[in-house]
Write a protein that holds these residues in place. Structure first.
Motif, PDB file in Angstrom:
ATOM      1  N   TYR A  86      -6.784   2.702 -35.701  1.00  0.00           N
ATOM      2  CA  TYR A  86      -6.561   4.147 -35.787  1.00  0.00           C
ATOM      3  C   TYR A  86      -7.606   4.957 -35.033  1.00  0.00           C
ATOM      4  O   TYR A  86      -7.523   6.172 -34.986  1.00  0.00           O
ATOM      5  N   CYS A  87      -8.551   4.281 -34.439  1.00  0.00           N
ATOM      6  CA  CYS A  87      -9.577   4.958 -33.648  1.00  0.00           C
ATOM      7  C   CYS A  87      -8.950   5.482 -32.355  1.00  0.00           C
ATOM      8  O   CYS A  87      -8.066   4.851 -31.779  1.00  0.00           O
ATOM      9  N   GLN A  88      -9.405   6.613 -31.893  1.00  0.00           N
ATOM     10  CA  GLN A  88      -8.866   7.203 -30.666  1.00  0.00           C
ATOM     11  C   GLN A  88      -9.760   6.954 -29.453  1.00  0.00           C
ATOM     12  O   GLN A  88      -9.426   7.367 -28.346  1.00  0.00           O
ATOM     13  N   GLU A  89     -10.879   6.276 -29.661  1.00  0.00           N
ATOM     14  CA  GLU A  89     -11.796   6.007 -28.553  1.00  0.00           C
ATOM     15  C   GLU A  89     -11.269   4.817 -27.745  1.00  0.00           C
ATOM     16  O   GLU A  89     -11.112   3.713 -28.279  1.00  0.00           O
ATOM     17  N   PRO A  90     -10.994   5.016 -26.454  1.00  0.00           N
ATOM     18  CA  PRO A  90     -10.383   3.963 -25.636  1.00  0.00           C
ATOM     19  C   PRO A  90     -11.152   2.642 -25.631  1.00  0.00           C
ATOM     20  O   PRO A  90     -10.542   1.576 -25.679  1.00  0.00           O
ATOM     21  N   ARG A  91     -12.461   2.698 -25.579  1.00  0.00           N
ATOM     22  CA  ARG A  91     -13.249   1.465 -25.545  1.00  0.00           C
ATOM     23  C   ARG A  91     -13.026   0.642 -26.809  1.00  0.00           C
ATOM     24  O   ARG A  91     -12.798  -0.568 -26.752  1.00  0.00           O
ATOM     25  N   ILE A  92     -13.041   1.294 -27.944  1.00  0.00           N
ATOM     26  CA  ILE A  92     -12.844   0.599 -29.218  1.00  0.00           C
ATOM     27  C   ILE A  92     -11.403   0.105 -29.328  1.00  0.00           C
ATOM     28  O   ILE A  92     -11.153  -1.015 -29.783  1.00  0.00           O
ATOM     29  N   MET A  93     -10.467   0.920 -28.882  1.00  0.00           N
ATOM     30  CA  MET A  93      -9.064   0.505 -28.909  1.00  0.00           C
ATOM     31  C   MET A  93      -8.858  -0.751 -28.058  1.00  0.00           C
ATOM     32  O   MET A  93      -8.152  -1.675 -28.461  1.00  0.00           O
TER      33      MET A  93
END
Length: 94
Positions: free
Chosen positions: A60-67
């Motif tokens: 559910y994170c919106q940060e591309p790196r984490i996704m």
């Protein structure tokens, strides 16, 4: 996640209904990951995991790196289940 024992432990901790639904899906994917099917479809366990992981697991994170990092882990987890999960108890259901 590539550790089959840890993956099994995670699945075992799911509520019963969730575990049954996941087992049904994984059993279905295991059938499609059989060599005689892969020879026709070109969809091995890795490819099936790549397609199915976003539908089964969601960051559910919106940060591309984490996704991106999570997507790789999600695919590895589903691939591990396809290759290692004991779904024999689903025989006759699927």
């Amino acid at each position: 996640h590539d550790d089959a024992e840890q993956a099994a432990a995670i699945v075992d901790n799911l509520p019963h209904l969730n575990k049954m639904v996941l087992a049904y899906l994984i059993r279905f994917l295991q059938i499609f990951a059989r060599p005689e099917v892969v020879a026709v479809t070109k969809m091995d366990a890795s490819n099936l995991a790549m397609v199915m992981a976003p539908n089964c697991l969601r960051c559910y994170c919106q940060e591309p790196r984490i996704m991106y990092e999570n997507a790789r882990k999600e695919m590895a987890f589903i691939r591990t289940l396809i290759l290692n999960m004991d779904t024999a108890f689903m025989t006759g259901i699927l």
